[in-house]
Write an enzyme that holds these catalytic residues in place. Structure first.
Site, short mmCIF file in Angstrom:
data_model
loop_
_atom_site.label_atom_id
_atom_site.label_comp_id
_atom_site.label_asym_id
_atom_site.label_seq_id
_atom_site.Cartn_x
_atom_site.Cartn_y
_atom_site.Cartn_z
N HIS A 122 50.45 72.08 -9.95
CA HIS A 122 49.51 71.34 -9.11
C HIS A 122 50.15 70.91 -7.79
CE1 HIS A 122 47.20 69.76 -12.92
NE2 HIS A 122 47.22 71.08 -12.83
N ARG A 147 47.64 75.14 -7.86
CA ARG A 147 46.30 74.55 -7.77
C ARG A 147 46.33 73.52 -6.65
NH1 ARG A 147 43.26 70.28 -11.78
NH2 ARG A 147 44.48 68.85 -10.50
N TYR A 159 39.22 62.85 -7.46
CA TYR A 159 39.89 63.49 -8.60
C TYR A 159 41.11 64.33 -8.18
CZ TYR A 159 41.29 66.95 -11.91
OH TYR A 159 42.09 67.74 -12.70
N ASP A 210 40.11 73.15 -8.57
CA ASP A 210 39.33 72.55 -9.66
C ASP A 210 38.27 71.62 -9.08
OD1 ASP A 210 38.44 71.36 -12.00
OD2 ASP A 210 40.43 70.88 -12.77
N HIS A 212 36.09 70.07 -11.10
CA HIS A 212 35.92 69.04 -12.14
C HIS A 212 34.45 68.71 -12.42
CE1 HIS A 212 38.38 65.91 -14.43
NE2 HIS A 212 39.08 67.02 -14.51
N GLU A 236 37.63 76.53 -10.58
CA GLU A 236 37.57 75.98 -11.96
C GLU A 236 36.48 74.92 -12.09
OE1 GLU A 236 41.38 74.55 -13.19
OE2 GLU A 236 40.54 73.06 -14.54
N GLU A 262 37.88 73.74 -20.26
CA GLU A 262 38.88 72.80 -20.79
C GLU A 262 38.25 71.73 -21.68
OE1 GLU A 262 40.59 71.51 -17.02
OE2 GLU A 262 39.64 69.56 -17.26
N ARG A 283 39.28 78.52 -20.27
CA ARG A 283 40.27 77.46 -20.11
C ARG A 283 40.59 76.70 -21.39
NH1 ARG A 283 43.30 75.71 -17.06
NH2 ARG A 283 42.54 73.62 -16.69
N HIS A 312 44.34 75.35 -20.48
CA HIS A 312 44.54 74.00 -19.97
C HIS A 312 45.94 73.51 -20.34
CE1 HIS A 312 42.65 69.68 -19.96
NE2 HIS A 312 43.23 69.95 -18.81
N ASP A 316 48.36 65.55 -20.31
CA ASP A 316 47.86 64.93 -21.55
C ASP A 316 47.84 65.89 -22.74
OD1 ASP A 316 45.72 65.61 -19.52
OD2 ASP A 316 44.42 65.42 -21.26
N GLU A 339 48.29 76.89 -17.29
CA GLU A 339 48.48 75.68 -16.48
C GLU A 339 49.74 74.95 -16.95
OE1 GLU A 339 45.41 72.69 -16.85
OE2 GLU A 339 45.87 71.86 -14.87
N TRP A 402 32.92 62.85 -14.07
CA TRP A 402 34.33 62.75 -13.70
C TRP A 402 35.00 64.04 -14.12
CZ3 TRP A 402 39.22 63.08 -15.92
CH2 TRP A 402 40.28 62.83 -15.00
O1 EZ4 Z 1 41.31 66.13 -15.92
O2 EZ4 Z 1 43.47 66.86 -18.67
O3 EZ4 Z 1 42.72 71.21 -15.00
N1 EZ4 Z 1 43.09 70.16 -15.38
C1 EZ4 Z 1 42.30 69.07 -15.51
C2 EZ4 Z 1 42.95 67.86 -16.13
C3 EZ4 Z 1 41.96 66.95 -16.85
C4 EZ4 Z 1 42.72 66.07 -17.81
C5 EZ4 Z 1 41.76 65.17 -18.61
O4 EZ4 Z 1 42.43 64.50 -19.61
O5 EZ4 Z 1 41.15 69.11 -15.14
O6 EZ4 Z 1 43.63 67.16 -15.15
CO CO Z 2 40.50 71.16 -14.88
#
Ligand code: EZ4
Ligand code: CO
Length: 402
Positions: A122, A147, A159, A210, A212, A236, A262, A283, A312, A316, A339, A402
């Site tokens: 990223h 990314r 985001y 992304d 999102h 994405e 994801e 993903r 993904h 986390d 990723e 989100w």
């Molecule tokens: O927002 O994993 O592509 N990656 C993402 C992540 C998600 C988090 C959510 O817990 O979109 O950053």
């Molecule tokens: Co994503």
């Protein structure tokens, strides 16, 4: 080989992780990731109250049967809590099976299809200039794919950007933090980012982005067209994918490759997208898909339709999830990209791992099993902390994706 005990270990070395550890009567044990960001304790309760009591004394080698027992047997099937719980068990059982076979997991899956797997990382900035600098830094670290996410002038906390970015650090909020969104502002600003990044770094670097889940299909179609001159590796999560048919419209309008999935939990969440070849990359990842067994099935199904993998791998997903995923990546004939957002040093210490990164390429390592463990003593030093993902609103206060 009988399952004698199963532990659920919750720790927070900078962010929360839920880990399943399965012990057997042969002395072998396995570990699996069951982390569901922001809803960790729901999975812990699901495992401790509903899953673990049914598994003590069972044959640890019957992974497929146990997966179906947990999936079909609950009656209330699917959903992220259920599937993360199943994933934790399934991943730990594969770890045990590979250890019993004295092989790295990828050998059990069918062996390596490649020498190593392409990773993307990223880069982010609060504006275009900051993001361009961050891309330069990532390329300097050896990454071949990046990314790119930028903040938007006039919007606070967008985001993937800023000091609270959940993707590039471990920020956890004790109450949900509020971010803001404007689709018109976003759509007019973002093409300029890729114009600058291509001008600065040329054609060789793979660029990803992304959205999102924030756009409608026709808005995503416009963005895809506007980004065509910059030849993205993928766009994405351009729309929320509950409505899989929405991708038909996007697909008719743009040649920008599309990635999604994801937040999917089962192969059925992606069925239409894959069968109609409405996406280029799926993903899904081990922890949210229901484990190694489920992810292998998704990858094989996607391979039939020329859809490649792009699993993904934000912070986390614990180093256990990444490790298990890397074995699948090394095997999958239709692997695309993996990723890798990297981990805080404390996280890497709690989860010793055989996987490694070199010059933008990942490898699962040749340790037996999936090659990732948890240092339980060290994990105890980092107790659970209640934490939320952010929420998002339009400028007039409307709750948004989100
Ligand atoms: O927002 O994993 O592509 N990656 C993402 C992540 C998600 C988090 C959510 O817990 O979109 O950053
Ligand atoms: Co994503």
């Amino acid at each position: 080989m009988k399952i004698t005990d199963i532990k659920v270990i919750v720790c927070s070395p900078g962010r929360n992780f839920v880990t399943v550890k399965i012990m057997t009567d042969q002395g072998l044990y396995g570990v699996g990731d069951a982390t569901l960001n922001g809803r960790e304790k729901a999975v812990v309760a699901y495992l401790e109250e509903h899953v673990i009591p049914c598994l003590i004394g069972r044959d640890a080698s019957r992974i497929e049967e146990i997966w179906n027992y947990l999936y079909r047997g609950a009656y209330w099937r699917r959903g992220p809590v259920t599937m993360c719980a199943i994933a934790g068990i399934d991943t730990a059982l594969w770890d045990i099976k590979a250890k019993a076979a004295n092989m790295p997991l990828y050998q059990l899956l069918g062996g390596a299809s490649r020498e190593h797997v392409l990773a993307y990382t990223h880069a982010q900035g609060t504006d275009i200039a900051e993001c361009v600098d961050a891309v330069g830094a990532r390329l300097g670290e050896g990454f071949k794919a990046v990314r790119c996410q930028t903040g938007i002038p006039g919007l606070r906390d967008v985001y993937g950007t800023g000091k609270y970015s959940v993707t590039t650090n471990a920020a956890q909020d004790a109450m949900p933090r509020e971010e803001s969104w404007s689709t018109p502002k976003y759509l007019s600003y973002v093409p300029g980012l890729f114009d600058r990044v291509r001008a600065e770094f040329g054609e060789d670097v793979h660029l990803l982005h992304d959205t999102h889940h924030r756009l409608t299909p026709i808005e995503a179609a416009r963005l895809g067209k506007d980004l065509e001159p910059y030849r993205l590796f993928w766009l994405e999560d351009s729309v929320a994918a509950e409505h899989q048919e929405g991708f038909r419209l996007i697909r008719q309008h743009t040649t920008t490759p599309l990635a999604v999935g994801e937040v999917f939990n089962t192969i059925w969440d992606a069925r239409l997208l894959i069968e109609e070849q409405l996406i280029d990359y799926i993903r899904m990842t081990v922890v949210h898909a229901g484990g190694v067994s489920a992810m292998r099935r998704v990858m094989d199904f996607a391979a039939v339709y020329n859809v490649r993998t792009g699993c993904h791998g934000a912070m986390d997903m614990s180093p256990i999830c990444l490790g298990a995923n890397l074995h699948l990546d090394l095997w999958a004939p239709n692997f695309g990209i993996q990723e890798y957002s990297g981990y805080l040093p404390e996280i890497e210490e709690v989860f010793p791992h055989a996987w490694s990164l070199s010059e933008g390429m990942l490898h699962p390592g040749d340790a037996i099993g999936h090659g990732v463990d948890i240092d339980e003593k060290l994990a105890k030093k980092y107790p659970y902390q209640r934490a939320y993902l952010p929420v998002n609103r339009l400028e007039d206060g409307t709750p948004w994706h989100w």
